[in-house]
Design a protein around this motif. Structure first.
Motif, short mmCIF file in Angstrom:
data_model
loop_
_atom_site.label_atom_id
_atom_site.label_comp_id
_atom_site.label_asym_id
_atom_site.label_seq_id
_atom_site.Cartn_x
_atom_site.Cartn_y
_atom_site.Cartn_z
N ALA A 1 83.08 34.71 54.55
CA ALA A 1 83.57 34.32 53.23
C ALA A 1 83.99 35.54 52.43
O ALA A 1 83.49 36.65 52.64
CB ALA A 1 82.49 33.55 52.47
N THR A 2 84.92 35.36 51.51
CA THR A 2 85.28 36.46 50.62
C THR A 2 84.12 36.73 49.67
O THR A 2 83.24 35.88 49.48
CB THR A 2 86.53 36.11 49.80
OG1 THR A 2 86.21 35.01 48.92
CG2 THR A 2 87.70 35.73 50.70
N LYS A 3 84.13 37.90 49.06
CA LYS A 3 83.06 38.24 48.13
C LYS A 3 83.01 37.25 46.98
O LYS A 3 81.93 36.80 46.57
CB LYS A 3 83.25 39.66 47.60
CG LYS A 3 82.16 40.11 46.65
CD LYS A 3 82.36 41.56 46.22
CE LYS A 3 81.26 42.00 45.25
NZ LYS A 3 81.46 43.41 44.82
N ALA A 4 84.18 36.88 46.46
CA ALA A 4 84.21 35.94 45.34
C ALA A 4 83.65 34.59 45.74
O ALA A 4 82.87 33.98 45.00
CB ALA A 4 85.64 35.79 44.82
N ALA A 5 84.04 34.10 46.93
CA ALA A 5 83.56 32.80 47.40
C ALA A 5 82.06 32.84 47.67
O ALA A 5 81.33 31.89 47.37
CB ALA A 5 84.32 32.38 48.65
N ALA A 6 81.59 33.95 48.26
CA ALA A 6 80.17 34.07 48.58
C ALA A 6 79.33 34.10 47.31
O ALA A 6 78.27 33.47 47.22
CB ALA A 6 79.93 35.33 49.40
N HIS A 7 79.80 34.82 46.30
CA HIS A 7 79.05 34.90 45.04
C HIS A 7 79.08 33.56 44.30
O HIS A 7 78.09 33.18 43.67
CB HIS A 7 79.61 36.02 44.17
CG HIS A 7 79.15 37.38 44.60
ND1 HIS A 7 79.03 38.45 43.75
CD2 HIS A 7 78.76 37.85 45.81
CE1 HIS A 7 78.58 39.50 44.40
NE2 HIS A 7 78.43 39.17 45.67
N GLU A 8 80.19 32.86 44.39
CA GLU A 8 80.27 31.54 43.76
C GLU A 8 79.29 30.58 44.44
O GLU A 8 78.60 29.81 43.77
CB GLU A 8 81.70 31.00 43.85
CG GLU A 8 81.88 29.62 43.24
CD GLU A 8 81.54 29.59 41.76
OE1 GLU A 8 81.16 28.51 41.26
OE2 GLU A 8 81.66 30.64 41.08
N ARG A 9 79.23 30.63 45.78
CA ARG A 9 78.28 29.77 46.49
C ARG A 9 76.84 30.16 46.15
O ARG A 9 75.97 29.29 45.98
CB ARG A 9 78.50 29.87 48.01
CG ARG A 9 77.57 29.00 48.83
CD ARG A 9 77.68 27.52 48.42
NE ARG A 9 76.67 26.69 49.04
CZ ARG A 9 76.83 26.11 50.23
NH1 ARG A 9 77.95 26.28 50.93
NH2 ARG A 9 75.87 25.35 50.70
N ALA A 10 76.58 31.43 46.04
CA ALA A 10 75.23 31.88 45.68
C ALA A 10 74.83 31.38 44.31
O ALA A 10 73.71 30.91 44.10
CB ALA A 10 75.17 33.41 45.74
#
Length: 383
Positions: free
Chosen positions: A132-141
Motif C-alpha cells: 500500500a502507499t504511505k497515504a493509504a496505509a496511514h488512512e487504514r491505520a
C-alpha cells in the motif's frame, strides 16, 4: 476476504499428540478452552504456521495452507506427505491482497508492538509491507485505531500507552491487513479487571464487523461466553465438547466444561424420577429419558444447613467443606464426600451462597454440613 476454515491439526510433541479438527464459517468467532497443557496454544500456533503439522490439513476458503502426511487419520488410513505453506510464503505478486500463503493476524497477551514506532506507524506497517502507499496505509491505520477507540493515541509510542491501550493497538495492527484468520492467544489475560472490561467491549464491537474467522484461546469463561459464537473444549490434545455458549452453559458434557461454565454436572443412567450415579441416585423431576444421561444443577441451587432439614422432597447429602472462596457479595463453597463415609452423595459439589450465610453458618474448611438441592432444580439431558 471472507473465507471459512477447515482444519485437522495433528502435532506430536514427545508423548503428547494434538489431534483436533477445527471448522469455522466466515465472520465466526471460535473460543478454544481447556486446562493447561491441553493443546490450545499449540493449535493456534499450528494455524499460524509457527508450529509444523505432523499430519492433517489447513484449508482456508479455496486455498490449502497445509496438507501433511506422516500419521494415520481417524479411520486408520495412512496420510501421504503433501504441501505446506510457510507463514512467510507469498505469491509472485508479493504485496497483492490476494497473495497466497498464510494470511493471518496474531495477537498475544504481550502485545509486541515495535517500540520505536508510534501507534499509527505500528498499525500502518502491515499495509505498507503488502504494497500500500504511505497515504493509504496511514488512512487504514487511522480507521482501525478509530474502530477500537484509540485514534487519539495515534502519535504515542508503546512506552507511552497503558497495557490496555497497547493491546488495542496490537489488535488494530493485526486487522489492518485484512487477514483471512485472526488468532488471539489470551489477548486480555494481562489486563487489570477494569481495563479488561473496556477492551472486551471494544473487541466485541470490532469482531462483529470482521468478515474473517477469529480463533481465540482463553482461560476466562466470561471472555469466551461474551466474545465467541462457538466454544471448542480441548483436553489431552483432543476436542471434547463443541457448541454455542447457550448449548454449553445449559448442557455441559464433562466435569471440566461444567467447571468453566459454573455448573455441577454428573454422568449417570436414567432411572424413574432421577439419575443413578456411581455413588447413588440424584432425584429429579419426572423425565422420559433412558440410558446414559447427565444431571446438572447450578451452585446457587444448593442450600447449606448445619443439620438435615425437613420439608419438601429434595436431594440432601452430608458433605465436608473443602474451601470457601469469596466472590464479591457471594461465596463459592466447595464440598466433598468424606472418604470414610460411603453415603450416596456425589463426590464433589459446589454451592454458591451469600456472605451472610457464610458468617451465619461459620463455614470453614473441614466442617461437615448438609447440602440440599430441590429435584426441580436438577436438569437432565442425554449423554
Amino acid at each position: 476476504m471472507t473465507t471459512g476454515l477447515d482444519a485437522r491439526l495433528v502435532v506430536r510433541r514427545g508423548d503428547f499428540v494434538l489431534d483436533a479438527a477445527l471448522c469455522a464459517q466466515p465472520g465466526e468467532t471460535i473460543a478454544i478452552l481447556g486446562p493447561n497443557g491441553s493443546g490450545k496454544t499449540t493449535a493456534l500456533l499450528a494455524l499460524a504456521g509457527l508450529v509444523a503439522l505432523d499430519a492433517g490439513h489447513i484449508r482456508v476458503g479455496a486455498e490449502t495452507w497445509a496438507q501433511i502426511g506422516g500419521l494415520e487419520d481417524n479411520t486408520g488410513t495412512a496420510l501421504r506427505p503433501r504441501a505446506r505453506f510457510a507463514p512467510e510464503r507469498s505469491a509472485p505478486e508479493r504485496f497483492a491482497r490476494e497473495a497466497s500463503g498464510r494470511h493471518t493476524g496474531l495477537v498475544l497477551a504481550d502485545h509486541l508492538l515495535f517500540p520505536h514506532l508510534s501507534a499509527l506507524r505500528n498499525v500502518a506497517f502491515g499495509p505498507l509491507a503488502r504494497g500500500a502507499t504511505k497515504a493509504a496505509a496511514h488512512e487504514r491505520a487511522r480507521h482501525e485505531l478509530a474502530a477500537l477507540g484509540v485514534l487519539d493515541l495515534a502519535d504515542r509510542r508503546p512506552h507511552e500507552l497503558s497495557h490496555g491501550q497497547a493491546q488495542r493497538v496490537a489488535l488494530a495492527r493485526a486487522l489492518a491487513t485484512d487477514p483471512a484468520i485472526l488468532l488471539l492467544d489470551e489477548p486480555l489475560a494481562a489486563l487489570d479487571p477494569a481495563t479488561r472490561g473496556e477492551v472486551r467491549v471494544e473487541l466485541r464491537r470490532r469482531l462483529a464487523a470482521y468478515p474473517g474467522v477469529t480463533l481465540m484461546v482463553t482461560h476466562d469463561p466470561l471472555d469466551a461466553l461474551t466474545l465467541a459464537d462457538r466454544l471448542v473444549f480441548v483436553d489431552g490434545g483432543r476436542v471434547g465438547q463443541v457448541g454455542t455458549p447457550h448449548e454449553v452453559v445449559t448442557r455441559p458434557r464433562d466435569r471440566y466444561v461444567a467447571q468453566v461454565v459454573g455448573l455441577n454436572v454428573y454422568a449417570g443412567q436414567a432411572v424413574p424420577g432421577g439419575v443413578a450415579i456411581a455413588s447413588g441416585t440424584i432425584s429429579t423431576q419426572p423425565h422420559d429419558y433412558a440410558g446414559p444421561v447427565w444431571a446438572a444443577f447450578a451452585p446457587r441451587a444448593v442450600a447449606l444447613y448445619l443439620a438435615r432439614p425437613e420439608g419438601s422432597p429434595r436431594n440432601c447429602w452430608e458433605l465436608q467443606v473443602v474451601a470457601v472462596e469469596v466472590l464479591g457479595q457471594t461465596a463459592r463453597v466447595r464440598l466433598t464426600r468424606e472418604v470414610s463415609s460411603p453415603g450416596s452423595s456425589p463426590a464433589d459439589v459446589v454451592a454458591e451462597v451469600t456472605i451472610a450465610a457464610v458468617i451465619e453458618l461459620g463455614l470453614r474448611a473441614g466442617d461437615t454440613l448438609w447440602a440440599c438441592v430441590k429435584a426441580s432444580e436438577v436438569s437432565v439431558y442425554p449423554a
